[in-house]
Write a protein that holds these residues in place. Structure first.
Motif, PDB file in Angstrom:
ATOM      1  N   ASP A 139       0.773  -1.202  -0.093  1.00 47.49           N
ATOM      2  CA  ASP A 139       0.016  -0.008   0.013  1.00 47.49           C
ATOM      3  C   ASP A 139       0.604   1.270  -0.038  1.00 47.49           C
ATOM      4  OD1 ASP A 139      -2.881   1.044   0.443  1.00 47.49           O
ATOM      5  OD2 ASP A 139      -1.650   2.034   1.950  1.00 47.49           O
ATOM      6  N   LEU A 140       2.056   1.178   0.872  1.00 48.79           N
ATOM      7  CA  LEU A 140       2.848   2.303   0.989  1.00 48.79           C
ATOM      8  C   LEU A 140       3.392   2.430  -0.396  1.00 48.79           C
ATOM      9  CD1 LEU A 140       4.501   4.554   2.283  1.00 48.79           C
ATOM     10  CD2 LEU A 140       5.786   2.801   3.362  1.00 48.79           C
ATOM     11  N   LEU A 141       4.164   1.637  -1.066  1.00 47.19           N
ATOM     12  CA  LEU A 141       4.886   1.707  -2.209  1.00 47.19           C
ATOM     13  C   LEU A 141       3.975   2.062  -3.234  1.00 47.19           C
ATOM     14  CD1 LEU A 141       7.343  -1.388  -2.168  1.00 47.19           C
ATOM     15  CD2 LEU A 141       7.824   1.149  -1.911  1.00 47.19           C
ATOM     16  N   THR A 142       2.495   1.487  -3.340  1.00 45.22           N
ATOM     17  CA  THR A 142       1.788   2.031  -4.423  1.00 45.22           C
ATOM     18  C   THR A 142       1.313   3.291  -4.265  1.00 45.22           C
ATOM     19  OG1 THR A 142       0.857  -0.198  -4.593  1.00 45.22           O
ATOM     20  CG2 THR A 142      -0.670   1.280  -5.379  1.00 45.22           C
ATOM     21  N   HIS A 143       1.118   3.987  -3.212  1.00 45.36           N
ATOM     22  CA  HIS A 143       0.739   5.124  -2.915  1.00 45.36           C
ATOM     23  C   HIS A 143       1.935   6.145  -3.574  1.00 45.36           C
ATOM     24  CE1 HIS A 143      -0.902   8.938  -1.315  1.00 45.36           C
ATOM     25  NE2 HIS A 143       0.312   9.079  -0.845  1.00 45.36           N
ATOM     26  N   ILE A 144       3.311   5.771  -3.153  1.00 41.40           N
ATOM     27  CA  ILE A 144       4.313   6.654  -3.461  1.00 41.40           C
ATOM     28  C   ILE A 144       4.505   6.745  -4.939  1.00 41.40           C
ATOM     29  CG2 ILE A 144       6.941   6.902  -3.132  1.00 41.40           C
ATOM     30  CD1 ILE A 144       5.259   7.908  -0.679  1.00 41.40           C
ATOM     31  N   TRP A 145       4.489   5.649  -5.667  1.00 35.66           N
ATOM     32  CA  TRP A 145       4.891   5.423  -7.083  1.00 35.66           C
ATOM     33  C   TRP A 145       3.477   5.425  -8.112  1.00 35.66           C
ATOM     34  CZ3 TRP A 145       9.286   7.458  -7.288  1.00 35.66           C
ATOM     35  CH2 TRP A 145      10.192   7.148  -6.316  1.00 35.66           C
ATOM     36  N   VAL A 146       2.483   5.081  -7.447  1.00 36.13           N
ATOM     37  CA  VAL A 146       1.520   4.862  -8.449  1.00 36.13           C
ATOM     38  C   VAL A 146       0.370   5.868  -8.282  1.00 36.13           C
ATOM     39  CG1 VAL A 146      -0.438   3.198  -9.568  1.00 36.13           C
ATOM     40  CG2 VAL A 146       2.036   2.495  -8.861  1.00 36.13           C
ATOM     41  N   THR A 147      -0.202   5.893  -7.160  1.00 35.05           N
ATOM     42  CA  THR A 147      -1.425   6.789  -6.709  1.00 35.05           C
ATOM     43  C   THR A 147      -1.296   8.207  -6.703  1.00 35.05           C
ATOM     44  OG1 THR A 147      -1.845   4.906  -5.258  1.00 35.05           O
ATOM     45  CG2 THR A 147      -3.235   7.076  -4.965  1.00 35.05           C
ATOM     46  N   ASP A 148       0.041   8.630  -6.027  1.00 36.25           N
ATOM     47  CA  ASP A 148       0.292  10.077  -5.905  1.00 36.25           C
ATOM     48  C   ASP A 148       1.124  10.312  -7.228  1.00 36.25           C
ATOM     49  OD1 ASP A 148       1.289  12.541  -5.439  1.00 36.25           O
ATOM     50  OD2 ASP A 148       1.610  12.135  -3.318  1.00 36.25           O
ATOM     51  N   THR A 149       0.569  10.989  -7.936  1.00 35.90           N
ATOM     52  CA  THR A 149       1.431  11.260  -9.454  1.00 35.90           C
ATOM     53  C   THR A 149       2.006  12.438  -9.379  1.00 35.90           C
ATOM     54  OG1 THR A 149      -0.737  11.910 -10.351  1.00 35.90           O
ATOM     55  CG2 THR A 149      -0.157   9.932 -10.695  1.00 35.90           C
ATOM     56  N   SER A 150       1.912  13.379  -8.226  1.00 39.25           N
ATOM     57  CA  SER A 150       2.456  14.773  -8.261  1.00 39.25           C
ATOM     58  C   SER A 150       3.880  14.485  -8.368  1.00 39.25           C
ATOM     59  CB  SER A 150       1.997  15.165  -6.766  1.00 39.25           C
ATOM     60  OG  SER A 150       2.890  14.694  -5.975  1.00 39.25           O
ATOM     61  N   GLU A 151       4.624  15.708  -8.526  1.00 42.93           N
ATOM     62  CA  GLU A 151       6.081  15.976  -8.623  1.00 42.93           C
ATOM     63  C   GLU A 151       6.689  15.977  -7.267  1.00 42.93           C
ATOM     64  OE1 GLU A 151       7.808  15.607 -11.286  1.00 42.93           O
ATOM     65  OE2 GLU A 151       5.756  14.990 -12.322  1.00 42.93           O
ATOM     66  N   LYS A 152       6.050  15.868  -6.245  1.00 46.06           N
ATOM     67  CA  LYS A 152       6.512  15.914  -5.032  1.00 46.06           C
ATOM     68  C   LYS A 152       7.673  15.051  -4.356  1.00 46.06           C
ATOM     69  CE  LYS A 152       2.061  17.725  -2.878  1.00 46.06           C
ATOM     70  NZ  LYS A 152       1.054  17.169  -1.717  1.00 46.06           N
ATOM     71  N   SER A 153       8.512  15.224  -3.665  1.00 45.49           N
ATOM     72  CA  SER A 153       9.603  14.508  -3.503  1.00 45.49           C
ATOM     73  C   SER A 153       8.871  13.290  -2.716  1.00 45.49           C
ATOM     74  CB  SER A 153      10.316  15.153  -2.349  1.00 45.49           C
ATOM     75  OG  SER A 153      10.336  15.600  -1.100  1.00 45.49           O
ATOM     76  N   VAL A 154       9.689  12.030  -2.388  1.00 44.11           N
ATOM     77  CA  VAL A 154       9.348  10.890  -1.653  1.00 44.11           C
ATOM     78  C   VAL A 154       9.079  11.382  -0.140  1.00 44.11           C
ATOM     79  CG1 VAL A 154      10.011   8.781  -0.662  1.00 44.11           C
ATOM     80  CG2 VAL A 154      10.275   9.232  -3.187  1.00 44.11           C
TER      81      VAL A 154
END
Length: 323
Positions: A139-154
């Motif tokens: 869930d965490l990895l999916t949010h960081i790399w798939v769900t949140d498509t913004s240009e924000k940093s990790v």
């Protein structure tokens, strides 16, 4: 009494594992295992824990028998089950070493209060605990790399993720303090390494390193599972085996791209249509397999001639009808 040691680090994109067992006679046995980072974490996240549940049940039942019967023979049988599990994933090597140590300690102390060293409830709960960790990490990895498509940093995405989870009361992965050191590892590699106590420590370490190193991930277009994007950043398929023929998702993806490119090729279309029709004739008994394969080889040559302009499409279609 047997002692063990496990150390792991990540250097030059590779996970290094070192295992040392010290036997009662003082002999030290060391083995190493390597894997491409972050292969161990990703393979664990999609590991079928339900498939392993019977093995965990055998472990728990065996340990209970060790406690009640104070049996060294049963302890050895439990170690055999643990050794078999260790072959399936590097994380389970730690489980094997840890429980082998505790079983040996119980025997060394003549099984006096063995429940103090053999906490069987840990094994009872482990399958469900591992499944929960899989779900939380994915869930965490999916949010960081798939769900949140913004240009924000990790770091910014992580902050938003954990704040939202806190407000919603969501069950998320919790990072813990780690036992780290920085030294020469077994006279081979100088690096910062982890001395894990539990499987949780290994998952925690590899997950945080993925995030700290910003290892980009995306879901495979064939199997849907996350994979690390390395090398060519445009790849859309992973290298996992995908079918009974041993083909990888990447190989299946390449075939689909080829099929799609051929879908606009008229010569390929008429060939494929005739090919399917004649293949069905084999089952109907109209032609033999040898006759079909002989025809298909010649038909491919004619199709290639059409692709190269040596035959017109009309001439190719006429040949198919008359062949």
């Amino acid at each position: 009494m047997i002692h063990y040691e496990l150390k792991t680090c990540i250097t030059n994109g590779v996970e290094l594992y070192g295992f040392v067992q010290e036997e009662p006679n003082g002999q030290r046995m060391m083995s190493t295992r390597n894997a491409e980072f972050p292969e161990s974490l990703l393979s664990f996240l999609y590991f079928d824990i339900e498939w392993m549940r019977p093995a965990f049940q055998r472990l728990a039942d065996g340990v209970r028998k060790v406690i009640t019967e104070r049996s060294r023979e049963e302890s050895d049988r439990v170690c055999e089950v643990l050794a078999g599990m260790a072959n399936h994933h590097p994380y389970f090597v730690l489980l094997f070493l840890d429980w082998k140590y505790h079983l040996d300690r119980a025997w060394y102390l003549s099984y006096e209060f063995p429940q103090n060293y053999l906490q069987v409830e840990y094994l009872d709960e482990m399958p469900d605990n591992l499944k929960r960790l899989q779900r939380q990490a994915l869930d965490l990895l999916t949010h960081i790399w798939v769900t949140d498509t913004s240009e924000k940093s990790v770091d910014e995405k992580m902050t938003a993720y954990y704040l939202a989870a806190e407000q919603a009361g969501k069950d998320v992965f919790r990072f813990r303090p780690q036992k780290m050191n920085y030294e020469l590892m077994y006279r081979e590699t100088f690096a910062e390494f982890l001395c894990p106590d539990t499987v949780y420590d290994l998952i925690d370490y590899h997950l945080r390193e993925c995030l700290k190193r910003e290892i980009r991930m995306r879901p495979c277009k064939n199997c849907g599972r996350l994979f690390a994007v390395t090398g060519h950043g445009g790849t859309e398929y992973c290298d996992r085996p995908a079918d009974e023929k041993g083909r990888t998702c990447k190989e299946i993806g390449a075939f689909r791209v080829w099929e799609k490119s051929k879908s606009t090729d008229e010569a390929f279309k008429v060939f494929r249509r005739e090919y399917k029709k004649r293949f069905a004739w084999i089952k109907a008994g109209r032609i033999t397999k040898d006759e079909f394969y002989e025809w298909s080889e010649t038909a491919r040559e004619k199709r290639d001639e059409c692709d190269m302009g040596k035959l017109t499409l009309e001439e190719f279609e006429m040949w198919l009808k008359q062949s």
